[in-house]
Write an enzyme that holds these catalytic residues in place. Structure first.
Site, PDB file in Angstrom:
ATOM      1  N   LEU A 145       3.034 -55.395 -40.517  1.00 27.67           N
ATOM      2  CA  LEU A 145       2.215 -55.605 -39.326  1.00 27.67           C
ATOM      3  C   LEU A 145       0.799 -55.089 -39.590  1.00 27.67           C
ATOM      4  CD1 LEU A 145       4.656 -54.334 -36.553  1.00 27.67           C
ATOM      5  CD2 LEU A 145       4.273 -56.671 -37.257  1.00 27.67           C
ATOM      6  N   ASP A 146      -0.218 -55.829 -39.105  1.00 27.35           N
ATOM      7  CA  ASP A 146      -1.581 -55.296 -39.234  1.00 27.35           C
ATOM      8  C   ASP A 146      -1.898 -54.455 -37.993  1.00 27.35           C
ATOM      9  OD1 ASP A 146      -2.047 -57.098 -37.242  1.00 27.35           O
ATOM     10  OD2 ASP A 146      -3.105 -58.552 -38.488  1.00 27.35           O
ATOM     11  N   SER A 147      -3.130 -53.930 -37.959  1.00 22.51           N
ATOM     12  CA  SER A 147      -3.455 -53.000 -36.871  1.00 22.51           C
ATOM     13  C   SER A 147      -3.444 -53.696 -35.508  1.00 22.51           C
ATOM     14  CB  SER A 147      -4.817 -52.369 -37.127  1.00 22.51           C
ATOM     15  OG  SER A 147      -5.775 -53.372 -37.409  1.00 22.51           O
ATOM     16  N   LYS A 178     -10.501 -61.005 -38.558  1.00 22.32           N
ATOM     17  CA  LYS A 178     -10.064 -59.627 -38.806  1.00 22.32           C
ATOM     18  C   LYS A 178     -10.481 -59.124 -40.180  1.00 22.32           C
ATOM     19  CE  LYS A 178      -5.449 -60.469 -40.589  1.00 22.32           C
ATOM     20  NZ  LYS A 178      -4.021 -60.219 -40.428  1.00 22.32           N
TER      21      LYS A 178
END
Lengths: 151, 93
Positions: free
Chosen positions: A105-107, B46
């Site tokens: 999972l990313d932030s 991102k």
């Protein structure tokens, strides 16, 4: 002929009135009987009174306190929330698995997971605290802190 | 490095705040659109590293947050019945 008709009508009205009167007496007496039965002060009627009070209060809505939480129930619910998260492989989920490394999972995903946990338990987790929650165990501890559950 | 860290924190808190506000839309279509739009826009950029561009995105998000907040509040004033797909079968006893 007309007067006879009128007389008949009159007498039928009188009859009707009489019936009504009798009926009203009947209801009055019956409701009185119920009152006597329900509110009687003699000992043999005490149980009856109790029963009646229960009947009367039954329709009142009672609100219970929140369900008792234990550390295991929090763990279970947290794990379920995480397993239901779209991007998480349910088989990889464990208390120790890290969001970033093990679950991929990313932030941004982590923020969403923390938000889901907040919704699940109705608690609020600040940004700074959320930043430090790296695996499910941290989250469980944080939630337990907020809910005043010993762990 | 410090600036990047500040940007990161700002973006994460903006992301969170925007999602929270977007979830307050009462209409299903508007709510889902807003939530998806926010998620997609943040994901899209991102891996951006140019500080100036990032500043621009932060500015854009900060401008849009009050708009979402206002529209969500307005949507709460004019609610419409829930859609069939929203009805929660688990809650029906």
């Amino acid at each position: 002929m007309a007067s006879l008709c009128r007389l008949r009508v009159l007498s039928s009205i009188q009859n009707f009135a009489r019936i009504q009167h009798i009926r009203s007496i009947a209801t009055r007496s019956s409701s009185f009987a119920v009152l006597q039965q329900g509110l009687g002060t003699s000992k043999c009627n005490q149980n009856n009174l109790q029963q009646r009070i229960t009947e009367l209060t039954r329709s009142v809505r009672h609100y219970g306190s929140a369900a008792e939480m234990t550390i295991t129930s929090i763990q279970e619910r947290c794990t379920l929330v995480l397993k239901l998260f779209d991007k998480v492989d349910p088989e990889k989920v464990s208390l120790e698995s890290k969001f970033a490394e093990d679950l991929g999972l990313d932030s941004l995903d982590a923020v969403e997971v923390i938000m889901a946990m907040e919704d699940e338990f109705g608690v609020e987790i600040s940004d700074e605290t959320a930043e430090k929650l790296l695996n499910l165990k941290d989250v469980v501890e944080c939630v337990a802190d907020r809910l005043d559950v010993a762990h | 490095m410090a600036a990047a860290q500040v940007h990161r924190m700002k973006m994460l808190s903006l992301y969170r705040e925007m999602l929270r506000e977007a979830q307050k839309f009462t209409g299903y279509n508007y709510r889902m659109y807003a939530v998806r739009r926010i998620q997609d826009a943040f994901r899209e950029n991102k891996s951006e590293t140019n500080p100036e561009l990032i500043e621009g995105y932060i500015k854009k998000a900060q401008d849009n947050l009050p708009i979402i907040r206002r529209q969500a509040t307005i949507s709460q004033l004019y609610t419409e019945p829930k859609l069939v797909i929203e009805s929660d079968t688990a809650k029906k006893s």
